[in-house]
Enzyme design. Structure first.
Site, mmCIF file in Angstrom:
data_model
loop_
_atom_site.group_PDB
_atom_site.id
_atom_site.type_symbol
_atom_site.label_atom_id
_atom_site.label_comp_id
_atom_site.label_asym_id
_atom_site.label_seq_id
_atom_site.Cartn_x
_atom_site.Cartn_y
_atom_site.Cartn_z
ATOM 1 N N ASP A 185 -5.078 -7.801 -3.380
ATOM 2 C CA ASP A 185 -5.400 -7.497 -2.049
ATOM 3 C C ASP A 185 -6.654 -8.448 -1.737
ATOM 4 O OD1 ASP A 185 -5.249 -6.864 0.466
ATOM 5 O OD2 ASP A 185 -5.499 -4.675 0.050
ATOM 6 N N HIS A 243 0.801 -1.112 0.023
ATOM 7 C CA HIS A 243 0.129 -0.163 0.140
ATOM 8 C C HIS A 243 0.969 1.126 -0.027
ATOM 9 C CE1 HIS A 243 -3.356 -2.629 0.346
ATOM 10 N NE2 HIS A 243 -3.136 -2.997 1.760
#
Length: 438
Positions: A315, A264
């Site tokens: 993810d 991220h």
């Protein structure tokens, strides 16, 4: 030996027509552009290297379409995720992960980094085999036909020293030393690597060095992934607890290096960006999840310019489509900057192939070249999305989608053909239905 004639293929030096390839023992033994081999099996369309999904939580696939019904936030979404985590056992995990990985190969993904923290029984007690859940993931990858790097995850706290609670007790090994001892019981193979992860700085004890020192020693020379600065609240909590940003905390304890992947990396300071760049760390961006959760847009180009290396993941599997992840990096930068042209198609494709594989410990994958693993993903260049787009790297990044994959090969074995898409969907429906007891 198996031979193929690729109608059009993306090689390290660009796009070529009529590429003859020979595959021996799962690797490319010959790659010859402009050679017509009548005996070879012809693959029509544009063929590209296999894609690497560097950040996956397989069990999150059960949440797709179920977390959009209220406005909520990252934190309310997390409660729904915990509800799934509480329901799984090794059998249902195997079924769900197998179906999820099958969706990945249908999307051209040939290797996955599975960020695994669902370790123990719902009450926190170990299974008879303490690695039963990790072994289920490795077996799921084998059945689905893709390679896996199992990123076994250290998780010791519900937040900066607070004890785990609820579903989190499944994640906790008690200490970094006990975590390492358990992970050492896992064996890899030619198609499965075992590596490490830190869930986040939130998951550390009140004295972070007690966990970070043994983690750094264990991970030396291996891939190490960590959720980093995904939320502003994470940064604020880290400063309050430890007096520094998450990136600085990792740097000060020797956990930033060329095998580190910062997942991220959304809310970074200029100093954070410099630290990640100086370390030559990987930055695993997951744009479809980051926008689904309202996380924000990370500084992808600034990280690259500082020396970090971009990779891509799906993810939470709000979408499993690395073509969408590739172009989202550029498109999100455009929204933030109100300018175009931050990333070239070739750079984004490199992030999804060679760089992505390298971040997972597979330096011998991600390119159609002699000696590399024989991964091939063939795209339909005449679909409503791709027709007339040039059949080159720009087609791959800015036009194609997962639905355009007609065939996927991993280590010389064909693991998906487009005609199987319906079966993949049925397998997902069955596995997810069992999780929710539908």
């Amino acid at each position: 030996m198996t031979t193929y004639l690729l109608e059009r293929a993306l090689l390290p030096d660009g796009v070529h027509d009529d590429v003859h390839v020979e595959v021996v023992d799962g690797r490319f033994a010959a790659v010859e552009p402009g050679v017509l081999a009548s005996a070879a099996e012809r693959l029509n369309g544009l063929t590209v290297p296999g894609l690497a999904n560097t950040h996956s939580h397989a069990f999150h696939r059960a949440l797709r379409g179920r977390t959009q019904r209220e406005r909520g936030s990252f934190w309310t979404w997390r409660e729904q995720m915990y509800a799934v985590a509480e329901r799984l056992d090794p059998d249902t995990y195997l079924a769900l992960a197998t179906a999820t990985f099958r969706e990945m190969v249908a999307a051209g993904i040939t290797c996955v980094g599975e960020f695994h923290y669902l370790h123990h029984r719902p009450d926190g007690r170990p299974y008879d085999d303490p690695n039963a859940m990790g072994l289920a993931l490795i077996e799921a990858a084998r059945v689905a036909g893709l390679r896996i790097t199992l990123l076994d995850t250290l998780y010791l706290s519900s937040g900066f020293g607070a004890p785990p609670e609820g579903a989190q007790v499944r994640y906790d090994d008690g200490s970094a030393e006990d975590w390492a001892a358990r992970v050492d019981g896992l064996a890899g193979s030619d198609a499965a690597l075992v590596a490490g992860a830190l869930h986040s700085v939130r998951a550390l004890p009140s004295e972070p060095g007690a966990a970070l020192a043994p983690l750094a020693a264990w991970a030396d020379g291996r891939p190490l992934h960590v959720h980093l600065s995904e939320q502003v609240a994470e940064n604020d909590g880290c400063r309050a607890a430890y007096g520094v940003t998450p990136t600085r905390l990792l740097a000060d304890h020797g956990l930033l290096g060329p095998m580190t992947s910062a997942v991220h990396a959304t809310h970074l300071t200029a100093d954070d960006i410099a630290l990640l760049g100086e370390a030559r760390a990987f930055a695993s961006f997951c744009p479809t999840t980051e926008r689904d959760l309202g996380d924000g847009v990370g500084p992808s180009r600034a990280l690259r310019d500082a020396g970090a290396r971009l990779t891509l993941g799906s993810d939470s599997h709000a979408v499993i489509d690395l073509f969408e992840e590739m172009r989202a990096v550029e498109l999100d930068e455009r929204l933030v900057s109100q300018q175009r042209g931050h990333w070239q198609a070739a750079e984004l494709l490199e992030a999804a192939t060679t760089t992505g594989h390298a971040s997972l410990g597979w330096d011998d994958a991600g390119a159609i070249a002699v000696g590399m693993r024989a991964d091939l993903v063939t795209l339909d260049t005449a679909s409503p999305r791709t027709a007339g787009t040039g059949a080159d790297e720009h087609t791959v990044v800015f036009a194609a989608g997962a639905a355009d994959v007609t065939q996927t090969m991993v280590d010389g074995r064909i693991v998906f053909r487009q005609a199987e898409a319906g079966q993949v969907g049925r397998e997902l429906a069955t596995a997810i239905g069992k999780v929710w007891e539908l």
